[in-house]
Design an enzyme around this catalytic site. Sequence first.
Site, PDB file in Angstrom:
ATOM      1  N   CYS A  96       1.309  -1.111  -0.131  1.00 29.35           N
ATOM      2  CA  CYS A  96      -0.158   0.039  -0.060  1.00 29.35           C
ATOM      3  C   CYS A  96       1.247   1.390  -0.213  1.00 29.35           C
ATOM      4  O   CYS A  96       1.237   1.407  -1.049  1.00 29.35           O
ATOM      5  CB  CYS A  96      -1.097  -0.235   1.286  1.00 29.35           C
ATOM      6  SG  CYS A  96      -2.847   0.859   1.316  1.00 29.35           S
ATOM      7  N   HIS A 117      -3.559  -5.571   0.923  1.00 29.44           N
ATOM      8  CA  HIS A 117      -2.465  -5.606   1.900  1.00 29.44           C
ATOM      9  C   HIS A 117      -3.021  -7.241   3.091  1.00 29.44           C
ATOM     10  O   HIS A 117      -3.590  -7.705   3.584  1.00 29.44           O
ATOM     11  CB  HIS A 117      -3.588  -5.323   3.925  1.00 29.44           C
ATOM     12  CG  HIS A 117      -3.062  -3.583   3.299  1.00 29.44           C
ATOM     13  ND1 HIS A 117      -2.482  -2.989   3.754  1.00 29.44           N
ATOM     14  CD2 HIS A 117      -4.478  -2.900   3.132  1.00 29.44           C
ATOM     15  CE1 HIS A 117      -2.409  -1.283   4.242  1.00 29.44           C
ATOM     16  NE2 HIS A 117      -3.496  -1.489   4.195  1.00 29.44           N
ATOM     17  N   GLU A 126      -1.065  -8.232   4.465  1.00 30.14           N
ATOM     18  CA  GLU A 126      -0.350  -8.531   6.456  1.00 30.14           C
ATOM     19  C   GLU A 126      -2.442  -8.553   7.045  1.00 30.14           C
ATOM     20  O   GLU A 126      -1.756  -8.442   8.350  1.00 30.14           O
ATOM     21  CB  GLU A 126       0.503  -7.924   6.523  1.00 30.14           C
ATOM     22  CG  GLU A 126       0.401  -6.610   7.193  1.00 30.14           C
ATOM     23  CD  GLU A 126      -0.503  -5.907   5.752  1.00 30.14           C
ATOM     24  OE1 GLU A 126       0.148  -5.980   4.786  1.00 30.14           O
ATOM     25  OE2 GLU A 126      -0.867  -4.520   6.173  1.00 30.14           O
TER      26      GLU A 126
END
Lengths: 82, 235
Positions: free
Chosen positions: B86, B203, B205
């Site tokens: 990002c 994302h 994660e």
Amino acid sequence: MRARVYVTLKPSVFDPQGRVVADALLSLGYEDVSDVRQGKFFDLELSDTDTDPAAARARVTEMAEKLLANPVIESYRVEVLP
Amino acid sequence: MTVAVVVFPGSNSDADAYYAVSHVIGVGAVLVWHKDTELGAADAVILPGGFAHGDYLRTGAIARFSPIMGAVTRFAGRGGPVLGICNGFQVLLEAGLLPGAMVRNRGIKFVSSMVPVRVEQTDTPFSAACTGGQVLSLPIAHGEGNYFADPDVLAEIESNRQVVFRYVDGHGEATPEGNPNGSLNNIAGICNRQRNVVGLMPHPERACESSLGSHDGRVVLASVVQSLAAGAARG
């Protein structure tokens, strides 16, 4: 000495914000607006030791290339003011 | 094995990335402050999501000049695996470590949702554990994720197979309906020519445990472990 740097998206890059502003103007009845491109400008105050306008322009152009504009998507114009 | 997660002022996914790497994937992770000038013994680097330096001027434009970026550039130049997530992707673009730039989402709005993302290439350190064409469910959360590159640059990254992740629709096709932000060619993530630097807007994660709605992000982070282990085995 002062300088002003105008930064705008390159013509080939779609400007979503400008499009929304254009739509808003149209909805206000300004039907003569066919397009809006939004940009920004930076006013730079230069130290008084910079008295040569050509040297100042070269330096501010370097600043625009390095930081103020992203040449991938933006073009810029430098004005040096007394 | 140690993954360095760079922390810029305004990063907000640094703790998520640290947690996902250290607790979910289970390898070493260290947080590195942006004013540091060395990455230490890191085997891989993550530039996390967030709003580094408030996204002032342009996203990533100030962060790219943070002192740590010299070390990140040298690490990438040596072939070290670097992942920008990002805002981290935006920093890599501004730094010139990846081609192109981000502009405001086509619909102006900040987009926050789970989206299907197709893995296009598996020969990068952050997609090696994926299967080609695999569709991952990953969250996106950005206002400026509309990928742009000049036509010649775009043609070049397509012909060099540098598009690693693409936004797709519910059928796995890269259609306008599957494009959440106006990105050219539905691009969600790319790599550099050497293929060791990868940036993506989604994302991974934040999608490493089923309790968070998806664990599809795990394979992206696990890829770097697999890739480094394979590299070590090759010697």
